[in-house]
Design a protein around this motif. Structure first.
Motif, PDB file in Angstrom:
ATOM      1  N   UNK A 119      34.345  39.779  30.279  1.00 55.64           N
ATOM      2  CA  UNK A 119      35.638  39.913  29.606  1.00 55.64           C
ATOM      3  C   UNK A 119      36.675  40.502  30.549  1.00 55.64           C
ATOM      4  N   UNK A 120      36.259  41.435  31.385  1.00 53.28           N
ATOM      5  CA  UNK A 120      37.215  42.051  32.315  1.00 53.28           C
ATOM      6  C   UNK A 120      37.791  40.998  33.256  1.00 53.28           C
ATOM      7  N   UNK A 121      36.923  40.151  33.798  1.00 50.90           N
ATOM      8  CA  UNK A 121      37.384  39.145  34.741  1.00 50.90           C
ATOM      9  C   UNK A 121      38.346  38.156  34.094  1.00 50.90           C
ATOM     10  N   UNK A 122      38.039  37.778  32.864  1.00 51.18           N
ATOM     11  CA  UNK A 122      38.808  36.713  32.221  1.00 51.18           C
ATOM     12  C   UNK A 122      40.098  37.235  31.606  1.00 51.18           C
ATOM     13  N   UNK A 123      40.035  38.384  30.938  1.00 56.42           N
ATOM     14  CA  UNK A 123      41.189  38.840  30.164  1.00 56.42           C
ATOM     15  C   UNK A 123      42.006  39.933  30.846  1.00 56.42           C
ATOM     16  N   UNK A 124      41.366  40.770  31.658  1.00 57.10           N
ATOM     17  CA  UNK A 124      42.091  41.903  32.225  1.00 57.10           C
ATOM     18  C   UNK A 124      42.585  41.656  33.649  1.00 57.10           C
ATOM     19  N   UNK A 125      41.785  40.998  34.464  1.00 47.31           N
ATOM     20  CA  UNK A 125      42.243  40.744  35.840  1.00 47.31           C
ATOM     21  C   UNK A 125      43.578  40.005  35.867  1.00 47.31           C
ATOM     22  N   UNK A 126      43.811  38.979  35.004  1.00 46.57           N
ATOM     23  CA  UNK A 126      45.119  38.306  35.025  1.00 46.57           C
ATOM     24  C   UNK A 126      46.229  39.109  34.345  1.00 46.57           C
ATOM     25  N   UNK A 127      45.891  40.231  33.704  1.00 43.79           N
ATOM     26  CA  UNK A 127      46.878  41.016  32.966  1.00 43.79           C
ATOM     27  C   UNK A 127      46.873  42.461  33.471  1.00 43.79           C
ATOM     28  N   UNK A 128      47.552  42.740  34.580  1.00 39.46           N
ATOM     29  CA  UNK A 128      47.507  44.090  35.165  1.00 39.46           C
ATOM     30  C   UNK A 128      47.972  45.182  34.199  1.00 39.46           C
ATOM     31  N   UNK A 129      48.937  44.881  33.348  1.00 42.02           N
ATOM     32  CA  UNK A 129      49.417  45.916  32.431  1.00 42.02           C
ATOM     33  C   UNK A 129      48.386  46.230  31.357  1.00 42.02           C
ATOM     34  N   UNK A 130      47.723  45.206  30.851  1.00 46.33           N
ATOM     35  CA  UNK A 130      46.659  45.446  29.880  1.00 46.33           C
ATOM     36  C   UNK A 130      45.504  46.177  30.556  1.00 46.33           C
ATOM     37  N   UNK A 131      45.226  45.837  31.789  1.00 52.83           N
ATOM     38  CA  UNK A 131      44.180  46.519  32.549  1.00 52.83           C
ATOM     39  C   UNK A 131      44.522  48.006  32.685  1.00 52.83           C
ATOM     40  N   UNK A 132      45.777  48.309  32.987  1.00 49.02           N
ATOM     41  CA  UNK A 132      46.193  49.707  33.121  1.00 49.02           C
ATOM     42  C   UNK A 132      46.061  50.451  31.795  1.00 49.02           C
ATOM     43  N   UNK A 133      46.347  49.753  30.692  1.00 45.80           N
ATOM     44  CA  UNK A 133      46.222  50.380  29.375  1.00 45.80           C
ATOM     45  C   UNK A 133      44.760  50.705  29.057  1.00 45.80           C
ATOM     46  N   UNK A 134      43.853  49.802  29.424  1.00 45.53           N
ATOM     47  CA  UNK A 134      42.423  50.049  29.197  1.00 45.53           C
ATOM     48  C   UNK A 134      41.969  51.260  29.996  1.00 45.53           C
ATOM     49  N   UNK A 135      42.396  51.340  31.243  1.00 49.44           N
ATOM     50  CA  UNK A 135      42.007  52.479  32.073  1.00 49.44           C
ATOM     51  C   UNK A 135      42.556  53.783  31.504  1.00 49.44           C
ATOM     52  N   UNK A 136      43.773  53.746  30.999  1.00 50.30           N
ATOM     53  CA  UNK A 136      44.365  54.964  30.434  1.00 50.30           C
ATOM     54  C   UNK A 136      43.673  55.402  29.145  1.00 50.30           C
ATOM     55  N   UNK A 137      43.081  54.434  28.422  1.00 50.87           N
ATOM     56  CA  UNK A 137      42.414  54.770  27.151  1.00 50.87           C
ATOM     57  C   UNK A 137      41.104  55.509  27.363  1.00 50.87           C
TER      58      UNK A 137
END
Length: 560
Positions: free
Chosen positions: A364-382
């Motif tokens: 899921x990380x590769x498919x949904x988060x790698x193309x979405x840096x802002x969503x990736x940053x939100x996941x890390x902040x959570x």
């Protein structure tokens, strides 16, 4: 408990996004006597980017008295706010602009304006309502008779259209240096109306002292130009460039300004939520306010429904962000909440480990988060806890689901189900009932008969499918043929024939092992199945299996 706060979608005259310097710059350009007029300024921005708010702030900066009953006269700027989409069913939207001008500015010489508007009506239309005057030109029968009984006079009136516009503009300026028209949401209008408005600014309203500030999403406006002038081969970019002298694209929102904006839209006890929203937010203030409302409402529900010791507002906020920005990922989590732990960035596999590949084409990380840096940053902040159970959060957010997270109303693609009725018939029915609401068009009827027209139709269905799902139960390979031996070994076997078609034409195949079934020994023509992706589906707990199937289908559909 902090007081519940719900934000409206109304544009504001107050700077909330650190855009004051842009407003000041545009105001200085528009208001300067050194700036040549007529001038068309285009404020380009997508839906929700804050075009209207920026234009309202610019209007207030140029014309602080625009709402005053008594206005000063003499040099300076007068402004008019016009919503063309409210006049998009008028035959001639430029007349709507003149009506609005007369109404908002309270033009002094009513006789001059009335005469000009009536003559314009005769010149440009057959049946026009003049709301400011209170007259309807009903097929122009009465007024045309009063003005002239000769059609030649009407044609002569059309040649004087620009003069009639000039009469009204002169009255509107009332001794001021600038007359600034703010034309908002032009891209919401029907294409012909939008283009008519643009052409009127160029043909009839390009008078000295006139400035037009147009708020528009450039992409749909260019599409309107191409649609209207397709046969002429007109370049939409060139068309707009000939009309617009000063294009201004709304810049990206500074992250610190976004953080301040989000904090103002959330209750004070949701500081961690503000951090996550600010990191995930695109340059779309309207959607940020909507998402902040969803967070506030969901937070109130969570305080009542979830264990106060275990409840983490930051996790709830992240789930809502995923729901709004990645609906397909949210669907995956709803089907299998344990997948929440795949949102962490995966490490490199050790040795010959196939941890990621057994059941998932990609994480899921590769498919949904790698193309979405802002969503990736939100996941890390959570900072998702290692023992997090996301089920309560996913259940709660389903109550306040955004429209984007709802089941799709159009098909995501076609899926061909391959199965044996006396092996996995019940499971096929279950799978079809689950995939349909997720937006997949399921084909499961087996009509293939070698050499028949029906066989051609079946092959066509398989070719047009995003993927084939092969259901294998415990008796899949053991069912016997009436003439002896396994059914699967016979070339004319329907199940085997369908799989061979998919292999031959390159349709992706997902093998689904039902219950405790194992991959059986395959005939040589189907040996490739053993090397393909497979998942396991437990009929007693469908969620995880459906999630993996849905993910495979989405990847296959996207790849095709």
């Amino acid at each position: 408990m902090a007081e519940l706060q719900i934000n409206t979608d109304k544009a504001t005259e107050h700077d909330e996004l650190g855009r004051a310097e842009y407003v000041d710059l545009l105001a200085d350009v528009i208001g300067s006597r050194r700036t040549e007029t007529p001038l068309v300024v285009a404020i380009y921005g997508t839906w929700g980017s804050g075009k209207t708010s920026l234009m309202k702030q610019l209007r207030r900066r140029l014309d602080p008295e625009h709402d005053a009953v008594e206005r000063s006269t003499g040099s300076g700027v007068r402004t008019i706010w016009f919503d063309p989409w409210m006049h998009q069913f008028d035959d001639y939207p430029a007349l709507g602009l003149l009506h609005t001008t007369a109404d908002q500015l309270g033009i002094m010489n009513r006789e001059v304006v009335t005469s000009a508007l009536l003559k314009l009506a005769v010149a440009v239309a057959e049946d026009i309502q003049l709301p400011v005057i209170g007259v309807r030109v009903g097929k122009l029968l009465k007024i045309r008779d009063e003005i002239s009984n000769d059609a030649l006079v009407r044609r002569d009136e059309r040649t004087k259209v620009r003069n009639y516009f000039a009469d009204i503009i002169d009255q509107a300026k009332d001794g001021h240096d600038r007359l600034v028209f703010f034309i908002d949401d032009l891209d919401r209008c029907q294409p012909k109306v939008a283009l008519s408005m643009l052409e009127s600014m160029k043909l009839y309203l390009d008078f000295p002292g006139c400035v037009f500030v147009v708020g528009v999403d450039r992409e749909p406006l260019e599409a309107a130009v191409e649609s209207e002038y397709r046969t002429l081969g007109l370049n939409s970019g060139s068309y707009l460039d000939k009309i617009v002298q000063l294009p201004f694209a709304i810049p990206a929102i500074d992250r610190s300004a976004m953080r301040t904006f989000v904090e103002a839209k959330l209750p004070a006890d949701l500081d961690e939520s503000a951090t996550i929203l600010a990191l995930a937010a695109a340059d779309d203030p309207r959607n940020v306010k909507r998402l902040a409302n969803m967070v506030a409402i969901s937070h109130e529900l969570a305080l009542k429904r979830l264990d106060p010791v275990e409840y983490l507002p930051r996790v709830l906020t992240l789930i809502l962000v995923i729901q709004a920005q990645a609906p397909s990922l949210y669907t995956q989590l709803r089907l299998d909440p344990s997948l929440i732990h795949e949102l962490r960035e995966p490490g490199l596999p050790e040795g010959d480990s196939d941890e990621i590949s057994s059941g998932d084409p990609e994480s899921l990380w590769e498919v949904y988060l790698r193309p979405r840096p802002r969503l990736q940053a939100a996941v890390e902040a959570a900072e998702l806890p290692a023992d997090l159970d996301a089920t309560p959060y996913l259940t709660l957010t389903a109550i306040t689901a955004s429209p984007d997270a709802a089941p799709p109303t159009t098909s995501r693609g076609q899926v061909y189900l391959n199965y044996r009725r006396d092996d996995t018939g019940k499971e096929m029915t279950l799978l079809r009932s689950e995939l349909g609401p997720l937006g997949w068009t399921v084909v499961a009827d087996r009509k293939l008969s070698t050499g028949s027209k029906v066989a051609e139709e079946t092959e066509r269905e398989i070719r047009s499918s995003a993927a084939m799902v092969v259901l294998i139960g415990e008796s899949w390979a053991e069912l016997r043929h009436p003439q002896g031996g396994r059914r699967i070994d016979y070339p004319a076997d329907i199940v085997a024939s369908e799989i061979r078609i998919a292999l031959d034409v390159g349709v992706p195949i997902l093998v689904v092992l039902v219950g405790d079934a194992l991959l059986p020994e395959m005939p040589p023509s189907l040996a490739a199945l053993r090397d393909l992706q497979f998942v396991r589906m437990d009929p007693a707990e469908l969620g995880p299996g459906i999630a993996q199937i849905d993910r495979f289908l989405e990847f296959s559909s996207t790849a095709s």
